[in-house]
Write a protein that holds these residues in place. Sequence first.
Motif, PDB file in Angstrom:
ATOM      1  N   SER A   1      49.262 -12.017 -40.273  1.00 50.53           N
ATOM      2  CA  SER A   1      49.110 -10.057 -40.614  1.00 50.53           C
ATOM      3  C   SER A   1      49.472  -9.943 -38.523  1.00 50.53           C
ATOM      4  O   SER A   1      49.121 -10.929 -38.008  1.00 50.53           O
ATOM      5  N   GLU A   2      49.671  -8.807 -38.957  1.00 52.25           N
ATOM      6  CA  GLU A   2      49.786  -7.888 -37.816  1.00 52.25           C
ATOM      7  C   GLU A   2      49.909  -6.403 -37.725  1.00 52.25           C
ATOM      8  O   GLU A   2      50.236  -6.305 -38.698  1.00 52.25           O
ATOM      9  N   ILE A   3      48.638  -6.291 -36.277  1.00 53.24           N
ATOM     10  CA  ILE A   3      48.260  -5.432 -36.377  1.00 53.24           C
ATOM     11  C   ILE A   3      49.264  -4.226 -35.270  1.00 53.24           C
ATOM     12  O   ILE A   3      49.452  -5.007 -34.202  1.00 53.24           O
TER      13      ILE A   3
ATOM     14  N   LEU B   1      45.005  -8.535 -44.117  1.00 52.35           N
ATOM     15  CA  LEU B   1      44.320  -8.510 -42.509  1.00 52.35           C
ATOM     16  C   LEU B   1      44.409 -10.727 -42.405  1.00 52.35           C
ATOM     17  O   LEU B   1      43.554 -10.179 -43.486  1.00 52.35           O
ATOM     18  N   SER B   2      44.596 -10.796 -41.600  1.00 49.16           N
ATOM     19  CA  SER B   2      44.346 -12.505 -41.311  1.00 49.16           C
ATOM     20  C   SER B   2      44.345 -12.913 -39.589  1.00 49.16           C
ATOM     21  O   SER B   2      44.927 -12.114 -38.695  1.00 49.16           O
ATOM     22  N   GLY B   3      44.028 -13.812 -39.424  1.00 42.04           N
ATOM     23  CA  GLY B   3      43.656 -14.399 -37.711  1.00 42.04           C
ATOM     24  C   GLY B   3      42.903 -13.455 -37.611  1.00 42.04           C
ATOM     25  O   GLY B   3      41.272 -12.830 -37.440  1.00 42.04           O
ATOM     26  N   ASP B   4      43.550 -12.803 -36.382  1.00 42.17           N
ATOM     27  CA  ASP B   4      42.670 -11.895 -35.469  1.00 42.17           C
ATOM     28  C   ASP B   4      42.693 -10.551 -35.570  1.00 42.17           C
ATOM     29  O   ASP B   4      42.003  -9.954 -35.143  1.00 42.17           O
ATOM     30  N   SER B   5      43.812 -11.029 -36.623  1.00 42.01           N
ATOM     31  CA  SER B   5      44.195  -9.670 -37.092  1.00 42.01           C
ATOM     32  C   SER B   5      43.033  -8.720 -38.252  1.00 42.01           C
ATOM     33  O   SER B   5      42.668  -7.253 -39.201  1.00 42.01           O
ATOM     34  N   GLY B   6      42.233  -9.243 -38.587  1.00 41.98           N
ATOM     35  CA  GLY B   6      40.952  -9.429 -39.769  1.00 41.98           C
ATOM     36  C   GLY B   6      40.790 -10.341 -40.655  1.00 41.98           C
ATOM     37  O   GLY B   6      41.514 -11.634 -40.798  1.00 41.98           O
ATOM     38  N   ARG B   7      39.965  -9.674 -41.429  1.00 36.61           N
ATOM     39  CA  ARG B   7      39.636 -10.679 -42.890  1.00 36.61           C
ATOM     40  C   ARG B   7      39.900 -10.520 -44.335  1.00 36.61           C
ATOM     41  O   ARG B   7      39.266  -8.573 -43.922  1.00 36.61           O
ATOM     42  N   CYS B   8      40.188 -10.058 -45.516  1.00 35.32           N
ATOM     43  CA  CYS B   8      41.065  -9.891 -46.413  1.00 35.32           C
ATOM     44  C   CYS B   8      39.597 -10.528 -48.189  1.00 35.32           C
ATOM     45  O   CYS B   8      40.187 -11.577 -48.181  1.00 35.32           O
TER      46      CYS B   8
ATOM     47  N   ALA C   1      27.204  -8.541 -44.144  1.00 36.77           N
ATOM     48  CA  ALA C   1      26.391  -9.371 -42.718  1.00 36.77           C
ATOM     49  C   ALA C   1      26.937 -10.808 -41.954  1.00 36.77           C
ATOM     50  O   ALA C   1      27.371 -10.806 -40.857  1.00 36.77           O
ATOM     51  N   GLU C   2      28.082 -11.276 -43.011  1.00 36.22           N
ATOM     52  CA  GLU C   2      28.342 -12.354 -42.546  1.00 36.22           C
ATOM     53  C   GLU C   2      29.832 -12.364 -41.936  1.00 36.22           C
ATOM     54  O   GLU C   2      29.961 -12.252 -40.397  1.00 36.22           O
ATOM     55  N   LEU C   3      30.655 -11.166 -42.061  1.00 33.55           N
ATOM     56  CA  LEU C   3      31.741 -10.479 -41.781  1.00 33.55           C
ATOM     57  C   LEU C   3      31.058  -9.405 -40.156  1.00 33.55           C
ATOM     58  O   LEU C   3      32.522  -9.736 -39.643  1.00 33.55           O
ATOM     59  N   ALA C   4      30.529  -9.031 -40.172  1.00 33.85           N
ATOM     60  CA  ALA C   4      30.561  -8.378 -38.927  1.00 33.85           C
ATOM     61  C   ALA C   4      29.716  -9.510 -37.770  1.00 33.85           C
ATOM     62  O   ALA C   4      30.063  -9.281 -37.070  1.00 33.85           O
ATOM     63  N   ARG C   5      29.766 -10.776 -38.367  1.00 35.08           N
ATOM     64  CA  ARG C   5      29.509 -11.604 -36.590  1.00 35.08           C
ATOM     65  C   ARG C   5      30.640 -12.349 -37.023  1.00 35.08           C
ATOM     66  O   ARG C   5      31.259 -12.899 -35.515  1.00 35.08           O
ATOM     67  N   LEU C   6      31.669 -12.715 -37.725  1.00 29.86           N
ATOM     68  CA  LEU C   6      33.469 -12.142 -37.028  1.00 29.86           C
ATOM     69  C   LEU C   6      33.879 -11.755 -35.139  1.00 29.86           C
ATOM     70  O   LEU C   6      33.355 -10.383 -35.209  1.00 29.86           O
ATOM     71  N   PRO C   7      33.926 -12.817 -34.464  1.00 37.42           N
ATOM     72  CA  PRO C   7      34.220 -12.012 -32.990  1.00 37.42           C
ATOM     73  C   PRO C   7      35.256 -10.684 -33.439  1.00 37.42           C
ATOM     74  O   PRO C   7      35.534  -9.652 -32.667  1.00 37.42           O
ATOM     75  N   ALA C   8      36.059 -10.599 -34.180  1.00 32.93           N
ATOM     76  CA  ALA C   8      37.617  -9.716 -34.326  1.00 32.93           C
ATOM     77  C   ALA C   8      37.211  -8.805 -35.050  1.00 32.93           C
ATOM     78  O   ALA C   8      37.563  -7.126 -34.733  1.00 32.93           O
ATOM     79  N   VAL C   9      35.991  -8.749 -35.580  1.00 37.49           N
ATOM     80  CA  VAL C   9      35.323  -7.445 -36.762  1.00 37.49           C
ATOM     81  C   VAL C   9      35.153  -6.393 -36.247  1.00 37.49           C
ATOM     82  O   VAL C   9      33.726  -6.573 -35.679  1.00 37.49           O
ATOM     83  N   ARG C  10      35.291  -5.396 -36.554  1.00 38.25           N
ATOM     84  CA  ARG C  10      34.818  -3.801 -36.239  1.00 38.25           C
ATOM     85  C   ARG C  10      33.918  -3.054 -37.092  1.00 38.25           C
ATOM     86  O   ARG C  10      33.236  -2.402 -36.804  1.00 38.25           O
ATOM     87  N   GLN C  11      34.471  -3.331 -38.059  1.00 39.55           N
ATOM     88  CA  GLN C  11      34.702  -2.531 -39.233  1.00 39.55           C
ATOM     89  C   GLN C  11      34.408  -3.426 -40.997  1.00 39.55           C
ATOM     90  O   GLN C  11      35.345  -3.729 -41.015  1.00 39.55           O
TER      91      GLN C  11
ATOM     92  N   TYR D   1      38.105  -4.704 -40.854  1.00 39.03           N
ATOM     93  CA  TYR D   1      39.422  -4.264 -39.272  1.00 39.03           C
ATOM     94  C   TYR D   1      38.509  -4.770 -38.535  1.00 39.03           C
ATOM     95  O   TYR D   1      37.538  -4.788 -37.635  1.00 39.03           O
ATOM     96  N   PRO D   2      39.863  -5.191 -37.461  1.00 37.31           N
ATOM     97  CA  PRO D   2      39.133  -5.459 -36.487  1.00 37.31           C
ATOM     98  C   PRO D   2      39.637  -4.037 -34.949  1.00 37.31           C
ATOM     99  O   PRO D   2      39.545  -4.367 -33.480  1.00 37.31           O
ATOM    100  N   PHE D   3      39.018  -2.731 -35.568  1.00 37.25           N
ATOM    101  CA  PHE D   3      39.208  -1.251 -35.520  1.00 37.25           C
ATOM    102  C   PHE D   3      38.631  -1.032 -36.306  1.00 37.25           C
ATOM    103  O   PHE D   3      38.187  -1.177 -37.071  1.00 37.25           O
TER     104      PHE D   3
END
Length: 371
Positions: free
Chosen positions: A41-43, A101-108, A141-151, A176-178
């Motif tokens: 996906s692309e942001i 959202l996927s990759g550097d664009s986050g996760r779903c 808690a787990e998703l917050a540890r991903l480098p790209a994730v802000r929220q 989300y990465p933002f």
Amino acid sequence: MKKTSTRLADGRELIYYDLRDDAVRDAVDRRPLDPAGLVHSEIRHDRLLGDSVAIASHRQGRTYHPPADECPLCPSRGGRMSEIPDSSYDVAVFENRFPSLSGDSGRCEVVCFTQDHDTSFAGLTEEQAALVLAAWSDRTAELARLPAVRQVFCFENRGEEIGVTLGHPHGQIYAYPFVTPRTALMLRSLAAHRERTGGNLFDDVVADELADGRRIVLDTSQWTAFVPHAAHWPYELHLYPKRRVPDLTALDDAARAEFPGVYLELLRRFDRIFDQEGAPGGSPSRGAGEAAEGRTPPTPYVSAWHQAPFGALEGHGVERHDFALHLELFTIRRTSGKLKFLAGSESGMSVFINDVPPEAAAERLREVASR
């Protein structure tokens, strides 16, 4: 709670959350799936509005209203393989096969609340609801540890009117990465209120609602539920823990213990709002596609957890602990057989027009309380 992590045939992560500590989850996904890494996906940033849009063309091919015997969220049984390889489960969470959202664009992720296809969240027991809360907290808690994730956003869409394409009781989690636009607006209002009054906006809103009293729907030792003064939707509830915390992981034991009973009661009231008989007694366990005789179908709704973004918030003028975790529950149904559509004012200018006075909505939600 026992947590077991495994992988699906295409490499996506699947996590089982079990009530029993002796549960064994060793089933293997044998479907011939292409590697999940092929999906992207692309942001894109909107320069006029300052917000972001996810471009995810692969979602055009996602599963759409399959018959119950082909549901991808039911357990795998009788030679039919689904997204859940095991023949049973309590709660299961897995990476979405068709992510926004996927990759550097986050996760779903998809959260399956129960293996029972024909129930709804309102039909769960308090023990089952507590397990879902534990899964939401763990995934936050787990998703917050991903480098790209802000929220991290945990939510449920219920009902075909909302746009749900799978009838099985489930929700989703977006990482989300933002900082999302809605949260950014809250942070802006939070900072302005502190500058103007020295107080916390969330605390003051809840205190004002309690002092007014007309829009309070439920007030317990740990949680307060009310229809907001400026509700956007015909029936809209906001649920706050009594002790302000920034996210689900920070809830204390007392709030966690009381949440299942409070939340299930609110969901069951939502299912009774539009019953023609007007009195409590509508079945709380009706599935998404069935209605009791003489009553309207189960109420379509969105249930959304608002959590503080992760990381520093210097640019927003507040600290992370200033944010208040809360849940917003609303329906697009304004009366029996009629929906609230987002037309010109709402869709074109983001100015909502609500046909139901918030005080009337709160009164109705008190009327349909469980006896």
